[in-house]
Scaffold this active site. Structure first.
Site, short mmCIF file in Angstrom:
data_model
loop_
_atom_site.label_atom_id
_atom_site.label_comp_id
_atom_site.label_asym_id
_atom_site.label_seq_id
_atom_site.Cartn_x
_atom_site.Cartn_y
_atom_site.Cartn_z
N ARG A 102 0.88 -1.18 0.00
CA ARG A 102 0.00 0.00 0.00
C ARG A 102 0.91 1.22 0.00
O ARG A 102 1.72 1.40 0.91
CB ARG A 102 -0.90 -0.01 1.24
CG ARG A 102 -1.56 1.33 1.51
CD ARG A 102 -2.66 1.28 2.53
NE ARG A 102 -3.82 0.58 2.02
CZ ARG A 102 -5.03 0.66 2.56
NH1 ARG A 102 -5.24 1.40 3.63
NH2 ARG A 102 -6.04 -0.02 2.04
N HIS A 129 -7.48 0.72 -6.28
CA HIS A 129 -7.69 -0.13 -5.10
C HIS A 129 -8.34 -1.44 -5.58
O HIS A 129 -9.50 -1.72 -5.29
CB HIS A 129 -8.59 0.60 -4.10
CG HIS A 129 -8.50 0.07 -2.70
ND1 HIS A 129 -7.73 -1.02 -2.36
CD2 HIS A 129 -9.11 0.47 -1.54
CE1 HIS A 129 -7.86 -1.26 -1.05
NE2 HIS A 129 -8.69 -0.37 -0.54
N GLN A 132 -10.05 -4.02 -3.09
CA GLN A 132 -11.34 -3.54 -2.59
C GLN A 132 -12.43 -3.77 -3.63
O GLN A 132 -13.53 -4.24 -3.32
CB GLN A 132 -11.25 -2.05 -2.26
CG GLN A 132 -12.56 -1.45 -1.78
CD GLN A 132 -12.98 -1.96 -0.41
OE1 GLN A 132 -12.20 -1.90 0.53
NE2 GLN A 132 -14.19 -2.48 -0.29
N ASP A 225 -17.27 7.18 -1.45
CA ASP A 225 -16.01 7.07 -0.70
C ASP A 225 -15.72 8.46 -0.13
O ASP A 225 -16.34 9.45 -0.53
CB ASP A 225 -14.90 6.59 -1.66
CG ASP A 225 -13.57 6.35 -0.95
OD1 ASP A 225 -13.56 6.17 0.28
OD2 ASP A 225 -12.52 6.35 -1.64
N CYS A 265 -16.36 1.52 0.86
CA CYS A 265 -15.17 0.72 1.18
C CYS A 265 -14.76 0.86 2.64
O CYS A 265 -14.07 0.01 3.16
CB CYS A 265 -14.02 1.10 0.25
SG CYS A 265 -13.48 2.81 0.40
N ARG A 293 -13.46 -8.63 1.72
CA ARG A 293 -12.03 -8.36 1.46
C ARG A 293 -11.22 -9.61 1.75
O ARG A 293 -10.32 -9.97 1.00
CB ARG A 293 -11.54 -7.21 2.37
CG ARG A 293 -12.13 -5.84 2.10
CD ARG A 293 -11.72 -5.29 0.78
NE ARG A 293 -10.27 -5.22 0.64
CZ ARG A 293 -9.50 -4.22 1.09
NH1 ARG A 293 -10.03 -3.19 1.70
NH2 ARG A 293 -8.18 -4.24 0.91
N1 NVA Z 1 -10.00 6.73 -1.20
C1 NVA Z 1 -9.63 6.28 0.12
C2 NVA Z 1 -9.87 4.80 0.26
C3 NVA Z 1 -9.54 4.24 1.61
C4 NVA Z 1 -9.75 2.78 1.70
C5 NVA Z 1 -8.18 6.62 0.40
O1 NVA Z 1 -7.35 6.44 -0.50
O2 NVA Z 1 -7.88 7.09 1.49
N1 CP Z 2 -11.18 -0.15 2.66
C1 CP Z 2 -9.89 -0.21 3.06
O1 CP Z 2 -8.97 -0.43 2.26
O2 CP Z 2 -9.73 -0.08 4.39
P1 CP Z 2 -8.34 0.11 5.18
O3 CP Z 2 -7.80 1.45 4.80
O4 CP Z 2 -8.74 0.02 6.62
O5 CP Z 2 -7.41 -0.99 4.78
#
Ligand code: NVA
Ligand code: CP
Length: 308
Positions: A102, A129, A132, A225, A265, A293
């Site tokens: 990540r 993502h 997800q 989101d 998500c 997930r």
């Molecule tokens: N768009 C959000 C998704 C988190 C799972 C982010 O990147 O923070």
């Molecule tokens: N939805 C998601 O990816 O959650 P986290 O940021 O908690 O991993």
């Protein structure tokens, strides 16, 4: 399939194969059928951003598959002190059987895949993502019985989630409509893919607009989101203003199909992109999405890291 970097790299059939395996693994774990398909294998998990779901579901998933997960914070790795990604990739390939990462830039994940000899899984970048969205598609199919022909709608920011949902939705035969404020459009690469899908099919598979109510009309599933993603904390106030009308609330849902699902998500900001009422009324679907997930990522790991 060698890696999971973004859904643009997968065919619709490859996505459906993952979903089918995910359904099977979910069935097996619910019925206490052991499935150590990754016994003796190790997964490195690199996190340059926070996570609850991704970290825990990958760790538990690897454990359930008989393998060993290693959480690797970029704060502790030499990569955090500037060791080049091409060296990190070649070193970790000597110890591990797969890496989940990540991070911010999609290029970092693509570079890791270029230099590593082992599968790389994108656990979220600013661009995509995919894990997800595999869980999201799995959940929609679980509740609706199919994906083909359903209308997916996304309200909000043209971020990693919108990008991946557009691609995943179109590749699995859904029609996709998105609404976002001017200046917050999805990535060019994604728009190119979606516009091409329209041209090739001669139909309006994909539509975009700036009116959330228009986008929500007749939808089978509504996604949203956060307005400010990880790394955009300093823009939060500006974004709150720009996104003020882009909320999933009862008024918007009234325009969707009467049995429309809502997906998020998570983490969610109640009172911003979604009201507390809508979130709680659809909690069953949203927390199933979070659970999925685990199953979807286990399927990805088996496909990429399992014995061929
Ligand atoms: N768009 C959000 C998704 C988190 C799972 C982010 O990147 O923070
Ligand atoms: N939805 C998601 O990816 O959650 P986290 O940021 O908690 O991993």
């Amino acid at each position: 399939m060698k890696h999971l970097l973004k859904l643009l790299d997968l065919t619709g059939d490859e996505i459906l194969d993952i979903l089918n395996l995910a359904d099977q693994l979910k069935y097996e774990v619910k019925h206490n059928i052991p499935h150590p398909r990754l016994a003796g294998k190790s997964l490195g998990m690199i996190f340059e951003k926070s996570s609850t779901r991704t970290r825990v579901s990958f760790e538990v998933g690897m454990y359930q598959l008989g393998g060993h997960p290693l959480f690797l914070s970029s704060r502790d790795l030499q990569i955090g002190r500037g060791e080049p990604v091409e060296d990190t990739a070649r070193v970790l390939s000597r110890y591990l059987d797969g890496i989940e990462i990540r991070t911010f830039a999609q290029d970092e994940v693509e570079d890791l895949a270029k230099y590593a000899d082992i599968p790389i899984i994108n656990g979220l970048t600013d661009f995509a993502h995919p894990c997800q969205v595999l869980a999201d598609l799995m959940t929609v199919r679980e509740f609706k019985g199919r994906l083909q022909g359903l209308k997916m709608c996304f309200i909000g920011d043209g971020n990693n989630m919108m990008n991946s949902l557009i691609v995943g939705g179109i590749k699995t035969g859904m029609t996709v409509s998105v609404a976002f404020p001017v200046g917050y459009e999805p990535a060019g690469q994604v728009l190119e893919f979606a516009n091409k899908a329209n041209e090739e099919s001669g139909k309006q598979i994909f539509t975009l607009c700036h009116d959330p109510l228009e986008a929500a009309k007749g939808a089978d599933v509504i996604f949203t989101d956060v307005w400010a993603s990880m790394g955009q904390e300093e823009e939060a106030e500006k974004r709150r203003k720009a996104f003020a009308g882009y909320q999933v609330n009862d008024k918007l849902l009234a325009l969707a199909k009467p049995d429309a699902m809502v997906q998020h998500c998570l983490p969610a900001h109640r009172g911003e992109e979604i009201t507390a009422e809508v979130l709680e009324a659809h909690a069953n679907e949203i927390f199933e999405e979070a659970e999925n997930r685990l199953h979807a990522q286990k399927a990805v790991m088996v496909k990429l890291m399992g014995d061929k």
